[in-house]
Design a protein around this motif. Sequence first.
Motif, mmCIF file in Angstrom:
data_model
loop_
_atom_site.group_PDB
_atom_site.id
_atom_site.type_symbol
_atom_site.label_atom_id
_atom_site.label_comp_id
_atom_site.label_asym_id
_atom_site.label_seq_id
_atom_site.Cartn_x
_atom_site.Cartn_y
_atom_site.Cartn_z
ATOM 1 N N SER A 1 -5.271 -3.382 -7.141
ATOM 2 C CA SER A 1 -6.723 -3.498 -7.162
ATOM 3 C C SER A 1 -7.408 -2.199 -6.749
ATOM 4 O O SER A 1 -8.588 -2.034 -6.989
ATOM 5 N N GLN A 2 -6.689 -1.295 -6.124
ATOM 6 C CA GLN A 2 -7.315 -0.024 -5.753
ATOM 7 C C GLN A 2 -6.398 1.118 -6.168
ATOM 8 O O GLN A 2 -5.265 1.214 -5.704
ATOM 9 N N LEU A 3 -6.933 1.961 -7.047
ATOM 10 C CA LEU A 3 -6.143 3.079 -7.557
ATOM 11 C C LEU A 3 -7.005 4.325 -7.430
ATOM 12 O O LEU A 3 -8.109 4.362 -7.955
ATOM 13 N N TYR A 4 -6.510 5.334 -6.718
ATOM 14 C CA TYR A 4 -7.291 6.548 -6.482
ATOM 15 C C TYR A 4 -6.737 7.699 -7.303
ATOM 16 O O TYR A 4 -5.575 8.059 -7.167
ATOM 17 N N LEU A 5 -7.596 8.244 -8.177
ATOM 18 C CA LEU A 5 -7.149 9.255 -9.136
ATOM 19 C C LEU A 5 -8.016 10.506 -9.101
ATOM 20 O O LEU A 5 -8.037 11.286 -10.046
ATOM 21 N N TRP A 6 -8.746 10.681 -7.998
ATOM 22 C CA TRP A 6 -9.587 11.883 -7.893
ATOM 23 C C TRP A 6 -8.701 13.122 -7.938
ATOM 24 O O TRP A 6 -7.597 13.126 -7.373
ATOM 25 N N GLN A 7 -9.185 14.170 -8.614
ATOM 26 C CA GLN A 7 -8.459 15.431 -8.744
ATOM 27 C C GLN A 7 -7.073 15.251 -9.335
ATOM 28 O O GLN A 7 -6.082 15.800 -8.834
ATOM 29 N N THR A 8 -6.988 14.439 -10.377
ATOM 30 C CA THR A 8 -5.771 14.374 -11.182
ATOM 31 C C THR A 8 -6.165 14.747 -12.604
ATOM 32 O O THR A 8 -7.327 15.061 -12.860
ATOM 33 N N GLN A 9 -5.196 14.685 -13.528
ATOM 34 C CA GLN A 9 -5.485 15.020 -14.924
ATOM 35 C C GLN A 9 -5.953 13.793 -15.714
ATOM 36 O O GLN A 9 -6.117 13.876 -16.919
ATOM 37 N N ARG B 1 0.852 -1.200 0.000
ATOM 38 C CA ARG B 1 0.000 0.000 0.000
ATOM 39 C C ARG B 1 0.882 1.242 0.000
ATOM 40 O O ARG B 1 1.817 1.334 0.788
ATOM 41 N N LEU B 2 0.553 2.184 -0.890
ATOM 42 C CA LEU B 2 1.391 3.371 -1.048
ATOM 43 C C LEU B 2 0.511 4.609 -1.216
ATOM 44 O O LEU B 2 -0.371 4.642 -2.071
ATOM 45 N N TRP B 3 0.762 5.587 -0.377
ATOM 46 C CA TRP B 3 0.041 6.866 -0.453
ATOM 47 C C TRP B 3 0.983 7.923 -1.026
ATOM 48 O O TRP B 3 2.011 8.227 -0.415
ATOM 49 N N LEU B 4 0.613 8.473 -2.180
ATOM 50 C CA LEU B 4 1.389 9.566 -2.763
ATOM 51 C C LEU B 4 0.488 10.774 -2.985
ATOM 52 O O LEU B 4 0.855 11.709 -3.682
ATOM 53 N N ASN B 5 -0.730 10.729 -2.425
ATOM 54 C CA ASN B 5 -1.662 11.824 -2.651
ATOM 55 C C ASN B 5 -1.101 13.145 -2.143
ATOM 56 O O ASN B 5 -0.423 13.187 -1.125
ATOM 57 N N GLY B 6 -1.386 14.201 -2.897
ATOM 58 C CA GLY B 6 -0.953 15.527 -2.493
ATOM 59 C C GLY B 6 0.544 15.761 -2.635
ATOM 60 O O GLY B 6 1.074 16.712 -2.068
ATOM 61 N N TYR C 1 -2.589 -1.206 -3.399
ATOM 62 C CA TYR C 1 -3.314 0.045 -3.179
ATOM 63 C C TYR C 1 -2.380 1.193 -3.523
ATOM 64 O O TYR C 1 -1.238 1.226 -3.048
ATOM 65 N N LEU C 2 -2.861 2.104 -4.366
ATOM 66 C CA LEU C 2 -2.043 3.262 -4.720
ATOM 67 C C LEU C 2 -2.937 4.494 -4.725
ATOM 68 O O LEU C 2 -3.928 4.541 -5.438
ATOM 69 N N ASN C 3 -2.577 5.465 -3.906
ATOM 70 C CA ASN C 3 -3.370 6.684 -3.809
ATOM 71 C C ASN C 3 -2.617 7.833 -4.473
ATOM 72 O O ASN C 3 -1.568 8.244 -4.001
ATOM 73 N N LEU C 4 -3.170 8.318 -5.582
ATOM 74 C CA LEU C 4 -2.542 9.416 -6.326
ATOM 75 C C LEU C 4 -3.446 10.643 -6.348
ATOM 76 O O LEU C 4 -3.254 11.547 -7.158
ATOM 77 N N TYR C 5 -4.442 10.654 -5.473
ATOM 78 C CA TYR C 5 -5.405 11.764 -5.515
ATOM 79 C C TYR C 5 -4.693 13.098 -5.293
ATOM 80 O O TYR C 5 -3.757 13.190 -4.493
#
Lengths: 489, 492
Positions: free
Chosen positions: B421-429, B374-379, B398-402
Amino acid sequence: MTEEEQKAFLASPMGQMARLHTRRQLFAASAKSLGGIALASMLNPLGANIAKASESPGAAAGPTKSPRQHAAKAKRVIFLYMAGGPSHLDLFDPKPKLMSMDGTAMPESFTQGQPIAQLQGKALKCMAPQFEFKQHGQSGQTISSALPHISGVADDICLIKSMVTEQINHDPAHTFMNTGTSIAGRPSMGSWVTYGLGNESNNLPGFVVLTSAGGGQGQPISSRQWHSGFLPSKFQGVPLRSQGAPVDYVDNPLGVGHECQRSVISSVSELNHLRNEVVDDPEIATRISQYEMAFRMQTSVPEMADLDGEPQSIKDLYGVEGLDGSFAANCLMARRLAERGVRFIQLYHRGWDHHGKVKEGVTNASKLVDQASAALITDLKQRGMLDDTLVIWGGEFGRTPMAQGDGRDHHIKGFSMWMAGGGVRPGMSYGQTDDLGYHAVDDVVHVHDFHATMLHLLGIEHTQLTYRYQGRDFRLTDVFGNVLNDILV
Amino acid sequence: MTILADLNTFIGRFHPLVVHLPIGLLVALALTGVCFRRANVKAPERLLLGLLAASCIAAAVFGWLLASGGGYNDDILSRHRWMGIGVAVGCAACLVLHFANRFKTYGLVLAATLLGVGLVGHDGGSLTHGSDYLTRYMPNGLRSLIGLGPRVEPPPIVITTVADTAVYDAIVYPIFENNCISCHGPEKSRGNLRMDTHEAVLAGGREGPLVLVDNPSASPLLTRIHLPPDDEEHMPPPGKTPLTSEQKKVLEWWMQVGAPFEGTVAQIDTTLNTEVMLEQYLGLAEPAPEPQPLAAIAEDAKRIADELGLRIEPVAESKNILEVTAQNVASFFDDDQLRQLDPLAANIVELNLANTKVTDQGLETVAQMTNLRRLWLNGTQVTDAGLSHLSRLRELRYLNLYGTVVTDAGLPSLAVLPHLSQLYLWQTQVSPEAATAFVESSVDRAQLEAWRQEIAAKQKLIEEAGTRIDLGRGVALDPQTKADPQPETNAH
């Protein structure tokens, strides 16, 4: 202090802290000490956060084994506490049979020998569900028309329809829900959780309580509900005010600058530390850490509670006007607290005690909580936080299938709650009540089972989370509690 | 015209069935002739001879129709054809001679025809299975006896590194060889298409080119393999070994880089993505290093946590895998500080870098944490370029790129992650279309459907197993029935 002791003190995190001045150094250093503590807990099975209490001879020993027995699915909890007793029959648990028996006598087979609150000795008549129910989402969960927004997130929530509790009046029932017993003075679940896991955030308390205004029912919620009981008082819930400044006196008095405040706190800490060397009292240790926490909160709380940075779209999602003490504003605050690493966030909303005019009451209360509850789920989800945040929605009990005029009385033998995220299976319904919504009959979930499941999701084996007090080991689940394996992902 | 051709082929395909009838009859006649030399078996022999002549002519006609479809080796085909007709003539002659009571000549002609059947049958087998079908696994002694040299195996292609591997010879051609050339090769060239040489692949077949040089990704080679398996045009056809999704990905990639026949991977495509994909395909991927025991890293972990203000914890009591969060120091945690986590790289399974100052450069450090789940890179400031470093994190779930500036161009780097299986791309291009396409490309619909059916079947088993008893507590609606409780028993 001998020279050696002095050296040791200066080398200690507290001593270092006392000498620090800039904010950046302060943050780095405080992080250091806590990071070190987290590591200490890794090397030493005793949670570092409880180490201080267990080391002191006067205090009872802490748990002998770490309660973290498996990897956690949930890192934090947001409990949307619907105080007063929401009517499961008008929200989540449709009963066509009750509809057809509207106005007829409640069969005695249901009620004979059962605890009854205000309807005692009165004629018991069935009262039909007051709202229409429809199936929602791919999961087809059945939810009342009173909750259109929560219906919209039906696929994300796990409805538990077979809750039972043991106390039929508000205060003892709150106490039971929060502490697992009706006897006052035991630690609340938020305290147990922060005691077991520590706090992720260095700058905010691990257990925060928010109570919303509005709804027309100002029933008191005793601060005992978030008390730490016999656990060290640093695990006590910290209530933030939901209107105006979240914490009183969070700003420095006029004429007192940041540096000056720092030096006052440092001097007080030093004195406390000296005293603690002599008497070794866990409450002094708590006091030292709380002074530091309070100082850090002077910066972190205003930042956390500043909603100006939130885009209008997010405010609209929750239906937030500003920091007005509404449930919606508190939900947005809860998300901000969760983002900053607060472990246990409990939002109380009063306004569900509908002895009369249940239709109107449920409509009003729903209007105040529905949109923001659903918004919280949506918002956590889009940020990738719903995976490791457990959201719980429910009250201390439900309401009777029997009419009390045009309202419903307290009911403890079957009611509904829901959970979402944090490793709970989404889009499912668990348990059932009988045809009239009186008794939970299938997969009955006692409050102890709910507690055991919540702790399990947090990575805690509930039988291992103990605290020795007055000669015996206490648990949140006492000697009960079964994890609801069927609702886990 | 095509209808007629199709009909020809349809009837022609009965040739292998019909052709075995005259063979059996011939053998039967020969045996009868030998075993019942003195008995009078003229009448049954004539019956068999009649059948023989008829089936022979049918076999020859069907054979002619089958051959008209094309796709066979011309030399062998013409020999087979004329010898087949010769056998048919021989059979007819046998019939005539027998009726004319010229039994001696009949015997000679029958023997000759039998010999002819053996030869024509061998050619028929060669046409269907390939000319070396019989001799391929023949012992070398026997081979030299019939004038064949000892069996020559092509030198095995040794693959040691992805970079030095020949793109066509070692990666693409083996797929053709195993899955295509048996029908599109020197022996058989269905649709006039051969895939055994560079020239042949470029030449295409009767239905047009196989590879579009100007627009390789639109090549019929790809179109055909991507059709639904039940589509008539799908290749390989039903009954033949289907291509695996890995093989399809390799062919896609080959087309993307312009369908080259020469050169090594290093000369053609040096992107990390390709390297990772081919590493996995060729079985060169190294297993992630085992996390070190807790005791071995505890000192380092404590020191690093202290120095950097990180929270470092095992995921549970006495586990040696770690969660690391920079949450409390996010506002000033940068790439240099991140690099100091190197000694713990194999042990870190969760890393929260949300809102830190970490950049693309820092992701090189993250790339070493091969057990990361699991990796959080959001913000953070990470970009598409940085994401390419993540393609070796095979365990990532899990990868959070929001709230980052990643775009559609960053997604291919993540497509190689097998467990994501979980990729978060809210507020990206990233555009919704690209996100949908990404999801679709990573979902094997056919496999999902198979699993669904399996689950349904198992669910049925569960329901059928065991007995459920329902005592119906609290459902007695009539107070009178309570006095005389009748437990309701449902036994399934």
